[in-house]
Design a protein around this motif. Structure first.
Motif, PDB file in Angstrom:
ATOM      1  N   CYS A  97       0.834  -1.198   0.000  1.00 53.22           N
ATOM      2  CA  CYS A  97       0.000   0.000   0.000  1.00 53.22           C
ATOM      3  C   CYS A  97       0.869   1.248   0.000  1.00 53.22           C
ATOM      4  CB  CYS A  97      -0.902  -0.008   1.235  1.00 53.22           C
ATOM      5  SG  CYS A  97      -1.996   1.417   1.269  1.00 53.22           S
ATOM      6  N   LYS A 152      -0.703   4.301   0.449  1.00 55.07           N
ATOM      7  CA  LYS A 152      -1.625   5.340   0.889  1.00 55.07           C
ATOM      8  C   LYS A 152      -1.205   6.011   2.199  1.00 55.07           C
ATOM      9  CE  LYS A 152      -5.340   4.704  -2.031  1.00 55.07           C
ATOM     10  NZ  LYS A 152      -4.526   4.117  -3.092  1.00 55.07           N
ATOM     11  N   PHE A 153      -0.542   5.296   3.061  1.00 49.24           N
ATOM     12  CA  PHE A 153      -0.060   5.850   4.327  1.00 49.24           C
ATOM     13  C   PHE A 153      -1.142   6.573   5.130  1.00 49.24           C
ATOM     14  CE2 PHE A 153       3.753   5.133   1.849  1.00 49.24           C
ATOM     15  CZ  PHE A 153       4.598   4.552   2.789  1.00 49.24           C
ATOM     16  N   CYS A 154      -2.247   5.914   5.374  1.00 49.05           N
ATOM     17  CA  CYS A 154      -3.213   6.440   6.333  1.00 49.05           C
ATOM     18  C   CYS A 154      -2.470   6.615   7.661  1.00 49.05           C
ATOM     19  CB  CYS A 154      -4.386   5.480   6.505  1.00 49.05           C
ATOM     20  SG  CYS A 154      -5.310   5.221   4.984  1.00 49.05           S
ATOM     21  N   VAL A 168       0.298  -1.036   7.578  1.00 45.16           N
ATOM     22  CA  VAL A 168       0.413  -1.881   6.375  1.00 45.16           C
ATOM     23  C   VAL A 168       1.465  -1.400   5.359  1.00 45.16           C
ATOM     24  CG1 VAL A 168      -0.858  -2.784   4.377  1.00 45.16           C
ATOM     25  CG2 VAL A 168      -1.855  -2.938   6.655  1.00 45.16           C
ATOM     26  N   PRO A 169       1.549  -0.082   5.063  1.00 42.18           N
ATOM     27  CA  PRO A 169       2.582   0.329   4.105  1.00 42.18           C
ATOM     28  C   PRO A 169       3.999  -0.022   4.565  1.00 42.18           C
ATOM     29  CG  PRO A 169       0.969   2.069   4.399  1.00 42.18           C
ATOM     30  CD  PRO A 169       0.685   1.036   5.468  1.00 42.18           C
ATOM     31  N   GLN A 207      -4.392  -5.393  -0.529  1.00 40.70           N
ATOM     32  CA  GLN A 207      -4.625  -4.377   0.506  1.00 40.70           C
ATOM     33  C   GLN A 207      -5.393  -3.205  -0.100  1.00 40.70           C
ATOM     34  OE1 GLN A 207      -1.284  -5.798   1.066  1.00 40.70           O
ATOM     35  NE2 GLN A 207      -2.139  -6.836   2.843  1.00 40.70           N
ATOM     36  N   ASN A 208      -5.179  -2.981  -1.393  1.00 39.18           N
ATOM     37  CA  ASN A 208      -5.959  -1.999  -2.156  1.00 39.18           C
ATOM     38  C   ASN A 208      -6.295  -2.639  -3.476  1.00 39.18           C
ATOM     39  OD1 ASN A 208      -6.364   0.701  -1.029  1.00 39.18           O
ATOM     40  ND2 ASN A 208      -4.181   0.495  -0.636  1.00 39.18           N
ATOM     41  N   HIS A 257     -10.287   0.681  -1.733  1.00 44.19           N
ATOM     42  CA  HIS A 257     -10.153   2.033  -1.187  1.00 44.19           C
ATOM     43  C   HIS A 257     -11.027   2.965  -2.015  1.00 44.19           C
ATOM     44  CE1 HIS A 257      -8.543   5.865   0.038  1.00 44.19           C
ATOM     45  NE2 HIS A 257      -7.922   5.259   1.026  1.00 44.19           N
ATOM     46  N   ARG A 297      -6.880  10.233   4.710  1.00 45.73           N
ATOM     47  CA  ARG A 297      -7.660   9.336   3.857  1.00 45.73           C
ATOM     48  C   ARG A 297      -7.882   9.898   2.455  1.00 45.73           C
ATOM     49  NH1 ARG A 297      -8.562   4.033   4.435  1.00 45.73           N
ATOM     50  NH2 ARG A 297     -10.614   4.250   3.485  1.00 45.73           N
TER      51      ARG A 297
HETATM   52 FE1  SF4 Z   1      -3.276   1.425   3.111  1.00 44.72          FE
HETATM   53 FE2  SF4 Z   1      -5.661   0.604   3.942  1.00 44.72          FE
HETATM   54 FE3  SF4 Z   1      -3.710   0.935   5.683  1.00 44.72          FE
HETATM   55 FE4  SF4 Z   1      -4.814   3.048   4.555  1.00 44.72          FE
HETATM   56  S1  SF4 Z   1      -5.851   1.588   5.942  1.00 44.72           S
HETATM   57  S2  SF4 Z   1      -2.599   2.699   4.803  1.00 44.72           S
HETATM   58  S3  SF4 Z   1      -5.257   2.307   2.527  1.00 44.72           S
HETATM   59  S4  SF4 Z   1      -3.763  -0.543   4.038  1.00 44.72           S
END
Ligand code: SF4
Ligand code: SAH
Ligand code: F3S
Length: 443
Positions: A163, A165-167, A172-173, A207-208, A245, A284
């Motif tokens: 991922c 996206k780095f929420c 996860v990233p 993951q996405n 996402h 987000r």
């Molecule tokens: Fe990536 Fe989902 Fe984690 Fe956001 S919540 S960083 S989109 S894996």
């Protein structure tokens, strides 16, 4: 010929870990490892771990403490930690629990055979993100099962991993690395293999997953195109995908929900919060309104779509007003199914630096949100009574003659069907809605 050794794998976390556990077993099959159902007596134990919340990660250390005494009974026993805790904590795991022989992150499972060699001379730790793609180096799916082995009717297939996206709350990233898609032809070949072994339903994982862009003949395909190609495979009856996402949703994927016969009427689309202020702090990059507009487009394409989501309550900075906005969004969307969590600060993520909402406040909010989501879930389930749905039987039920399977909308359904077997896809009229499942009769 290697002497057979037994392998026990315990899987935590998301569906991708379930898929990875299978692939690890396949990578170790050529080394002589055969999977068993219990840790007692195993020669190799792997804990395939999840780092998403603090509780999930801490569970691993207590489990390792419980497993350690098995080493006294079998001096040859090796214990390994794989998955997202392995990636996030690396050598620290061996420092905290010296009984661990192997630590390997999700991108290096193809190196398991070499790591087994390395383990003979001390703990083997592999948490680099390797330059090569693990999928190119893992043995093909089912390699160790023999040419005729059959499979359960529903299977996972990872098509995208990682991922970008780095929420602000999410590990996860860091644990899965950058977003990568598998080439189209590889995915289709794996799907055909699965179908040849009895699989009727495939859930595409990522993951996405809706950011999928797999190489194909010099260009790339998005997820919708991949789904249409899977739709052509004879014997495959159902296609699902998770997790999506909101920002990666393309028109052709929305459209496919109305036109692609094998694509099931179910969408898991996490929103996390209904407050634009919190969504911004979460990084987000969508708003509550843009999310709701997206849902409306999906419902227009597929009116009976069952919607599922993820929510976090108690994110740093969340006020009562922000939380009310989340409840409002839930009321407007109406979910058939959902996952909700109390925010858990994760080391290394930006949000971990910010002051927490008091635990009691977060607990109370979680209870209120879960009560509302539960209400909607029950309502959605009850509304199925009287309807006719497809059910894919997965196994025999507890009552004689009964089969259990999943409906198109992913509800568990019990049906009296003494002449049927796992893998049969039947039409069922729903008669009763119970606590967490439905009951129906064959048409
Ligand atoms: Fe990536 Fe989902 Fe984690 Fe956001 S919540 S960083 S989109 S894996
Ligand atoms: N890739 C998916 C899901 C990732 S993890 C997505 O982007 O939506 C699954 C869910 O765990 C998330 O949707 C989120 O609701 C929850 N989650 C992630 N990090 C969390 C944290 N630090 N505390 C609490 N819940 C978290
Ligand atoms: Fe957990 Fe890693 Fe999946 S942190 S949710 S196992 S991607």
């Amino acid at each position: 010929m290697t002497t057979p050794k037994s392998l026990f794998i315990k899987t935590y976390g998301c569906q991708m870990n379930v898929y990875d556990s299978e692939r690890m077993a396949e990578a170790l099959a050529p080394e002589g490892y055969v999977q068993t159902d219990t840790p007692e007596g195993a020669d190799m134990i792997l804990l395939n771990t999840c780092h998403i919340r603090e509780k999930a990660a801490e569970k691993i250390y207590s489990e390792l403490g419980r497993l350690k005494p098995l080493k006294a009974e079998n001096p040859d026993l090796k214990i390994g930690v794989t998955g997202c805790v392995a990636q996030a904590e690396g050598a620290e795991i061996v420092r905290r629990q010296p009984a661990v022989d192997l630590v390997v992150g999700p991108q290096s499972y193809h190196r398991l055979p070499q790591l087994m060699e390395q383990m003979k001379t001390g703990a083997a730790i592999e948490t680099e993100f390797p330059a090569e793609d693990k999928f190119d180096h893992l043995p093909s799916r089912d390699a160790g099962r023999g040419p005729k082995a059959r499979r359960a009717p529903a299977a996972f297939l990872t098509v995208q991993e990682g991922c970008d996206k780095f929420c602000a709350f999410c590990v996860v990233p860091y644990t899965r690395g950058a977003e990568v898609s598998r080439p189209v032809d590889r995915v289709l070949a794996e799907a055909r293999d699965l179908v040849n072994r009895g699989v009727r339903e495939i859930t595409l994982l990522g993951q996405n997953v809706n950011a999928y862009h797999g190489d194909k003949d010099g260009g790339t395909w998005g997820l919708a195109k991949l789904i249409w190609a899977l739709n052509e495979i004879d014997g495959l009856e159902r296609i699902r995908f998770t997790t999506s996402h909101p920002n990666d949703m393309e028109d052709d994927l929305i459209e496919a929900h109305g036109t692609c016969a094998k694509l099931m009427p179910y969408l898991h689309l996490p929103v996390q919060s209904g407050s634009d202020k919190i969504l911004k702090l979460m990084n987000r990059k969508h708003t509550a309104e843009s999310y709701i507009a997206l849902i409306e487009r999906f419902r227009k394409a597929r009116p009976d779509l069952l919607l599922s989501g993820d929510f976090i309550v108690g994110f740093p900075g969340e006020t009562d007003e922000d939380f009310e906005a989340t409840l409002d969004l839930v009321r407007r969307v109406n979910y058939g199914q959902a996952y909700s969590f109390k925010y858990s600060a994760r080391p290394g993520t930006p949000a971990a630096e910010r002051p927490d909402v008091p635990a009691q406040v977060a607990d109370e909010r979680l209870q209120r949100l879960q009560a509302l989501l539960r209400e909607q879930q029950v309502e959605c389930q009850d509304a199925m009574v009287g309807k006719t749905v497809g059910v894919l039987f997965e196994k025999a039920g507890r009552i004689e003659g009964q089969m259990v399977g999943k409906s198109d909308h992913l509800h568990a359904v019990h049906v009296y069907a003494p002449d049927h077997k796992p893998g049969d896809l039947v039409q069922v009229r729903i008669t009763i809605s119970r606590t967490n499942s439905l009951e129906g009769e064959l048409l």
